[in-house]
Design a protein around this motif. Structure first.
Motif, mmCIF file in Angstrom:
data_model
loop_
_atom_site.group_PDB
_atom_site.id
_atom_site.type_symbol
_atom_site.label_atom_id
_atom_site.label_comp_id
_atom_site.label_asym_id
_atom_site.label_seq_id
_atom_site.Cartn_x
_atom_site.Cartn_y
_atom_site.Cartn_z
ATOM 1 N N ASP A 73 -3.069 -2.674 5.097
ATOM 2 C CA ASP A 73 -4.803 -2.549 4.165
ATOM 3 C C ASP A 73 -4.501 -0.549 4.892
ATOM 4 O O ASP A 73 -5.215 -0.914 3.720
ATOM 5 C CB ASP A 73 -5.395 -3.114 4.021
ATOM 6 C CG ASP A 73 -4.681 -4.732 3.984
ATOM 7 O OD1 ASP A 73 -5.107 -5.887 4.391
ATOM 8 O OD2 ASP A 73 -3.531 -4.743 2.566
ATOM 9 N N THR A 74 -4.637 -0.378 5.473
ATOM 10 C CA THR A 74 -5.369 0.894 6.062
ATOM 11 C C THR A 74 -5.255 1.751 5.159
ATOM 12 O O THR A 74 -3.556 2.089 4.661
ATOM 13 C CB THR A 74 -4.529 1.573 7.236
ATOM 14 O OG1 THR A 74 -5.414 0.574 8.083
ATOM 15 C CG2 THR A 74 -5.516 2.819 7.445
ATOM 16 N N ALA A 75 -5.310 2.663 4.675
ATOM 17 C CA ALA A 75 -5.081 3.477 3.289
ATOM 18 C C ALA A 75 -6.131 3.787 2.349
ATOM 19 O O ALA A 75 -7.485 3.447 2.579
ATOM 20 C CB ALA A 75 -4.561 2.794 2.354
ATOM 21 N N VAL A 76 -6.196 5.168 1.316
ATOM 22 C CA VAL A 76 -6.569 5.459 0.501
ATOM 23 C C VAL A 76 -7.148 4.798 -0.481
ATOM 24 O O VAL A 76 -5.459 4.368 -0.870
ATOM 25 C CB VAL A 76 -7.004 6.671 0.286
ATOM 26 C CG1 VAL A 76 -7.752 7.595 -0.865
ATOM 27 C CG2 VAL A 76 -6.575 7.848 1.665
ATOM 28 N N TYR A 77 -7.439 4.308 -0.995
ATOM 29 C CA TYR A 77 -7.836 2.977 -2.136
ATOM 30 C C TYR A 77 -8.760 3.955 -2.867
ATOM 31 O O TYR A 77 -9.447 4.950 -2.940
ATOM 32 C CB TYR A 77 -8.776 2.147 -2.161
ATOM 33 C CG TYR A 77 -7.976 1.084 -0.890
ATOM 34 C CD1 TYR A 77 -8.080 1.176 0.451
ATOM 35 C CD2 TYR A 77 -7.364 -0.100 -1.598
ATOM 36 C CE1 TYR A 77 -7.176 0.466 0.831
ATOM 37 C CE2 TYR A 77 -6.308 -0.415 -0.716
ATOM 38 C CZ TYR A 77 -6.830 -0.191 0.036
ATOM 39 O OH TYR A 77 -6.090 -1.848 1.396
ATOM 40 N N TYR A 78 -7.659 3.711 -4.643
ATOM 41 C CA TYR A 78 -7.759 4.611 -5.692
ATOM 42 C C TYR A 78 -8.052 4.126 -6.853
ATOM 43 O O TYR A 78 -7.251 2.637 -6.657
ATOM 44 C CB TYR A 78 -6.796 5.651 -6.292
ATOM 45 C CG TYR A 78 -6.591 6.861 -4.974
ATOM 46 C CD1 TYR A 78 -5.766 6.613 -3.897
ATOM 47 C CD2 TYR A 78 -7.560 7.833 -5.499
ATOM 48 C CE1 TYR A 78 -5.395 7.860 -3.238
ATOM 49 C CE2 TYR A 78 -6.976 9.046 -3.987
ATOM 50 C CZ TYR A 78 -6.510 8.798 -2.964
ATOM 51 O OH TYR A 78 -6.027 9.685 -1.933
#
Length: 124
Positions: free
Chosen positions: A90-95
């Protein structure tokens, strides 16, 4: 014009939880469907969750179904993403993103306004 500002990201251990918030400017928030997307390093941006303008209908990516919950508070012009049982993938940049119609969509091409993103890092 709508401005979106995400918050709530951070570093969490696997199986932990985070709640992301997205605050929107403008008086028309309650007319807009909203969505959450994410982008991991070296990967395409992908759909996470979406909600219609009233909050009565939602849709999720299969990878987060049962773990993430999208909701909104139209009185506060805010949309949320509750993330439970987080995994390293789930590691990510969330927008967060806004459409200009009430109907939700899983396609990022249908969204007009975007926030700057918030980093979520899940350690194993």
């Amino acid at each position: 014009q709508v401005q979106l500002v995400e918050s709530g990201g951070g570093l969490v251990q696997a199986e932990g939880s985070l709640r992301l918030s997205c605050a929107a400017s403008g008086r028309t928030f309650s007319s807009y469907a909203m969505g959450w997307f994410r982008q991991a390093p070296g990967k395409e941006r992908e759909f996470v969750a979406t909600i219609n303008s009233s909050g009565g209908s939602t849709s999720y990516a299969d990878s987060v179904k049962g773990r993430f919950t999208i909701s909104r508070d139209n009185a506060k012009n805010t949309v949320y993403l509750q993330m439970n049982n987080l995994k390293p993938e789930d590691t990510a940049v969330y927008y967060c993103a806004a459409r200009t119609v009430p109907f939700y969509s899983a396609s990022d091409k249908r969204y007009v306004y975007w926030g700057q993103g918030t980093q979520v890092t899940v350690s194993s």
